[in-house]
Design an enzyme around this catalytic site. Structure first.
Site, PDB file in Angstrom:
ATOM      1  CD  GLU A 191     -59.332  31.397   4.690  1.00  0.00           C
ATOM      2  OE1 GLU A 191     -59.633  31.014   5.834  1.00  0.00           O
ATOM      3  OE2 GLU A 191     -58.972  30.629   3.786  1.00  0.00           O
ATOM      4  CD  GLU A 251     -57.250  27.653  -0.694  1.00  0.00           C
ATOM      5  OE1 GLU A 251     -56.959  26.868   0.210  1.00  0.00           O
ATOM      6  OE2 GLU A 251     -58.423  27.995  -0.941  1.00  0.00           O
TER       7      GLU A 251
END
Lengths: 280, 470
Positions: free
Chosen positions: A159, A164
C-alpha cells in the site's frame, strides 16, 4: 535531488520549452551519484480533470459501498455510498462530501472511489490536486493498493499512501508505505507540514514518483521524502506489479479519532484533477 | 443607434488623445512626494518598542481601578533576544489599582496592516492565568477593535495568535495592542506575565473564517418606524494552525451589512438597524445580514416594522422601563434560580428549578421604580422557550398584579398550556390583556408572576412588552 524536483515540474511541453534551457544548464551542472535512480515520467497514462458534471466517469472510477469489516479495518464511522450527495463532479471538480446522517445503521455517509480493475499501473508519477475538508475526525486520503490484493491479501500486496490528513491538523499531511512487516501502526511514514498555507484553504498537489526501488513523496513542488528498500522493515513489495488508486474521505477511526462537537458537517474534499504519468 | 455609435466612435479616440496629451503634460512625482500610504512595519515589540508613542504604554483610566505601576520591560526573562515586556498584575486591594491594562499606539499616523493576517506574540506567566488581549483600540474611535478575553497563559513560553477579521480594513491603524489583566482567574493572587516578539504577521495558516452577528442566531424583532436597534454579538472565528478554533469579538466596522428590504429597514456601518418605513405591497419585514471579506456571517435579524405603542419590560429592541428585578426570590417557598443572562449575544431571562418566579416593578424596598400604567395598552407580547421536554399537561400560569402589596391590589391570570409550547424552541405569544381573568384595572401593574409548580423547571423568557397597535 534538484534534478528530480525540477523534472517534476516539467510536465507540459510548454513549460519544457520555456524552461528547457535552464533545465539543461542545471543538469549539466549536476553530478548525480552513480547509484541514484532517475526516471522521467513524462507520458500521461491516465488523467481525469473532472470536467463533466454528474457522476464520476464510470470508465475510470468504481466504488466501495458500505462499512467494510470493522469500519474498513480502521473503526471508521461512515457508510460509503455512490449517491450524488456523497460524490459528484461539478464546477470542474470531484467533490466527496461527508454528511452527518443516519444511514443504514451508520451515523455518517461519505464516498470512496477506486480505479481497481479500470486503471492499474506499475511505477510512474501519481498526483492529485486537492483541497481537503477540516475538523476533527476528517480523514481524507489518496492512496494506492497492489492490484494483486485479492490473490495475496493486504499487506502483502503493498500500500502506498500518497497523502493522508487528519482534519484536526490542517497544516500537516503524511505519506507512507505499508507492506509485510511494516503495516498499520508500523507503516513507514513521514509528515509534511505547511508553514504558510493549509490543506483546507488552498488546493495543493499531492504526488508520488514511484520507480524501481524508490518512492518519492511530493507536496506541490517540494520533495519531502524518499522511501527505498533500505527504509522498510520487511520485503519490498513495490517492484512486483501494478497498483490501483483510491480516493476517499473517511469519518472517524484510528487516524484522527472521531468527530467531536466542534466538527462541522457536511465537509467536502475537492479534487481538481488526478493525473498519472508513466516513463517514456 | 447609428448616431450613437458614430458619437462614441468620435469621442473615444478624442478621449484617448486628450488623456495622452494630459499624461505627456503631467510631471512625475518628485522624490520628495510622500504618497498617502502608511508604514507597513508589523513589529510592535521585539527587544524594544518599535515605532510606538513615547509613553510606550497608555493605561486604562486609573479612575476605573487601572494600576499604572506594574508595566515595564525585563532583560532576564525573555523568549528571544535581550528583552521582553513584563506586566505585574496587582491584587484587587492594591491601593494603586486592582487591575492593569492599556494599549500600545503607533507614534505616527498609523500603520498599513493590510498585508498581515494575525497579531502574534509569545507569552508566559508566573502562574496559570487568563488575560484579555486585542488590537485596534486607539482610545479615540476603536473603529477596528478586536478583543479576545480568554487568553490562557501558562508558566511556559507559548506562541499566541489573534486573527485579523479582515486585514484589508486596516490601512491606517494606530491601535497596535491591548491587554487587560486582573486576578479573577487566580483567586485574587497577584502574578506577573511576560510578552515577547509582539508583532503582526502574515501566517497563511489561518482558515475557516466564520463571522457571526447576534451570536450566530436568527432572531426576530418588531420595531416602530424611526426607531433603531444595534446589532450585537459580533464575533469572528478562525481556525488556527493547530486545528483549534479561536473566536474574537469584532467591531461592526469589519462587517458589511445588508438589508433585504430598504423600504422597511436600513443598517449603517456601525451595525445600527433603523426602521425606515412600513414597507411596500404589504411586506413589512426586512432581513438584516452581514459578511466579512465576502464570507457570509451566521445569524440574522428579521425585523418587522410596526406602528405600536410599547411599554417594554425586557427586550433588546425597545427601551426597557426600570424594574426591581427579574427574579424576586421569595424564600423559602420559591426554588427558582436564575435571571437575566446574555446568551450568544442575545439578552434573555433564564430560570432553572422553576416552581414560581416574579418579575417585580412596583418599587420594592423603596427602590423608586414606578408601577406600569398599561391602561392604554391592549396586549402583552412574551416569548417562552422550554429548555426540557414539554408535556401536554404542563402549564405556565401567568399573573399580573395591579397595586401589588397595596390593600386594593387585584390580580389577573392567564394560563399557557403545554400544547402551546415547544421544547428548546422559542414560541411567541401576543396575549390580549383582556384575557387576564380578573384584571379589572391595569393602571399600576407592579408584578408579573410565572407559576409552573415544577412541571416546567427550566424556562427561558424573552421580549416581554405591553403594546397597543396604533
Amino acid at each position: 535531488m534538484k534534478t528530480k524536483i525540477l523534472k517534476n515540474k516539467l510536465k507540459s511541453i510548454l513549460i519544457c520549452t520555456v524552461f528547457g534551457i535552464g533545465f539543461m544548464v542545471l543538469v549539466s551542472n549536476c553530478n548525480p551519484d552513480e547509484t541514484q535512480n532517475v526516471t522521467n515520467f513524462n507520458t500521461i497514462s491516465m488523467q481525469d480533470e473532472f470536467d463533466v458534471d454528474g457522476a464520476p466517469n464510470p470508465a475510470m472510477w468504481t466504488y466501495d459501498i458500505g462499512t467494510g469489516n470493522n469500519g474498513w479495518g480502521n473503526n471508521e464511522l461512515q457508510y460509503y455510498t455512490d449517491r450524488p450527495e456523497n460524490v459528484v463532479v461539478e464546477d470542474g471538480m470531484l467533490k466527496i462530501t461527508a454528511i452527518q446522517e443516519d444511514f443504514e445503521g451508520s451515523g455518517y455517509t461519505s464516498a470512496r472511489l477506486l480505479t481497481q480493475g479500470l486503471f492499474e499501473q506499475k511505477y510512474g508519477r501519481f498526483e492529485a490536486r486537492m483541497k481537503l475538508p477540516y475538523g476533527k475526525g476528517m480523514w481524507p486520503a489518496f492512496w494506492l493498493l497492489g492490484a494483486n490484493i485479492d490473490e495475496i491479501s493486504w499487506p502483502f500486496c503493498g500500500e502506498i499512501d500518497v497523502m493522508e490528513n487528519g482534519g484536526s491538523k490542517p497544516t500537516i499531511v503524511s505519506g507512507a508505505v505499508h507492506g509485510p512487516g511494516y503495516s498499520a501502526g508500523n507503516a513507514i511514514v513521514k509528515e509534511y507540514e505547511f508553514t504558510d498555507s493549509r490543506v483546507d484553504s488552498e488546493f495543493h498537489i499531492y504526488g508520488i514518483e514511484w520507480g524501481p526501488n524508490y518512492i518519492n513523496y511530493y507536496v506541490d513542488d517540494v520533495l519531502y521524502n524518499q522511501i527505498t528498500p533500505e527504509d522498510v522493515t520487511g520485503d519490498w513489495v513495490f517492484n512486483n506489479g501494478p497498483f490501483f488508486m483510491i480516493i476517499n474521505l473517511a469519518v472517524g477511526g484510528v487516524f484522527d479519532g472521531n468527530p467531536n462537537e466542534n466538527t462541522v458537517f457536511p465537509q467536502t474534499m475537492y479534487v481538481d484533477y488526478v493525473r498519472v504519468y508513466s516513463a517514456n | 443607434m447609428k448616431n450613437k455609435s458614430i458619437k462614441y466612435s468620435i469621442i473615444l479616440p478624442l478621449v484617448g488623445l486628450i488623456s495622452a496629451v494630459m499624461i505627456s503634460c503631467e510631471r512625475g512625482f518628485s522624490d520628495d512626494v510622500e504618497l498617502a500610504t502608511f508604514p507597513t512595519n508589523g513589529d510592535i515589540f521585539i527587544d524594544d518598542p518599535v515605532g510606538l508613542t513615547d509613553e510606550f504604554f497608555t493605561s486604562f483610566d486609573p479612575a476605573t481601578g487601572a494600576n499604572t505601576n506594574g508595566f515595564g520591560t525585563d532583560n532576564n526573562e525573555v523568549y528571544e533576544g535581550s528583552a521582553s515586556i513584563r506586566i505585574d498584575v496587582p491584587a484587587p486591594n492594591d491601593p494603586n489599582g486592582g487591575y492593569i491594562g492599556g494599549i500600545f499606539k503607533d507614534r505616527g499616523e498609523g500603520r498599513d496592516l493590510s498585508g498581515y493576517d494575525a497579531l502574534t506574540f509569545w507569552a508566559k506567566a508566573s502562574t496559570s492565568a487568563i488575560i484579555e488581549v486585542g488590537f485596534g483600540s486607539d482610545f479615540i474611535e476603536d473603529k477596528y477593535a478586536v478583543g479576545f478575553g480568554n487568553l490562557e497563559l501558562s508558566t511556559a513560553w507559548k506562541k499566541y495568535i489573534i486573527p485579523i477579521p479582515d486585514p484589508t480594513k486596516l490601512v491606517q491603524e494606530r491601535g497596535l495592542f491591548l491587554f487587560s489583566a486582573g486576578t479573577q482567574s487566580t483567586n485574587g493572587a497577584s502574578y506577573s506575565f511576560w510578552i515577547d516578539e509582539l508583532r503582526f504577521e502574515s501566517l497563511g495558516t489561518l482558515g475557516q473564517p466564520r463571522p457571526r452577528i447576534l451570536g450566530g442566531q436568527d432572531q426576530t424583532a418588531q420595531a416602530n418606524i424611526d426607531t433603531s436597534v444595534p446589532l450585537i454579538g459580533l464575533t469572528y472565528t478562525a481556525n488556527l494552525p493547530d486545528g483549534q478554533d479561536i473566536t474574537v469579538s469584532a467591531r461592526p466596522s469589519y462587517f458589511d451589512f445588508e438589508t433585504s428590504n430598504p423600504f422597511v429597514a436600513s443598517v449603517d456601518d456601525l451595525g445600527i438597524v433603523t426602521v425606515d418605513g412600513p414597507g411596500q405591497g404589504g411586506d413589512n419585514t426586512a432581513i438584516i445580514t452581514a459578511s466579512i471579506g465576502g464570507v457570509e456571517a451566521e445569524g440574522s435579524l428579521t425585523i418587522e416594522a410596526v406602528d405600536i405603542d410599547v411599554i417594554s419590560i425586557f427586550s433588546d429592541v425597545f427601551a426597557n422601563v426600570p424594574v426591581d428585578n427579574y427574579n424576586g426570590f421569595y424564600e423559602p417557598f420559591q426554588t427558582t434560580l436564575g435571571g437575566a443572562v446574555e446568551e450568544n449575544g442575545n439578552n434573555i431571562i433564564d430560570y432553572t428549578m422553576l416552581n414560581f418566579v416574579a418579575i417585580e416593578f412596583y418599587g420594592r424596598d423603596g427602590s423608586g421604580v414606578e408601577p406600569i400604567d398599561a391602561t392604554d395598552m391592549t396586549h402583552l407580547h412574551i416569548e417562552f422557550r422550554v429548555n426540557e421536554n414539554v408535556d401536554a399537561a404542563d402549564y405556565i400560569n401567568m399573573e399580573l398584579h395591579n397595586n401589588f402589596t397595596l390593600p386594593n391590589g387585584i390580580l389577573g391570570s392567564y394560563q399557557i398550556s403545554g400544547t402551546e409550547l415547544l421544547s428548546n424552541e422559542w414560541v411567541e405569544f401576543d396575549i390580549p390583556l383582556s384575557s387576564f381573568n380578573g384584571l379589572t384595572a391595569r393602571d399600576a401593574l407592579g408584578m408579573m408572576l410565572f407559576v409552573t409548580d415544577n412541571n416546567i423547571a427550566n424556562l427561558s423568557i424573552d421580549n416581554i412588552y405591553f403594546y397597543a397597535e396604533n
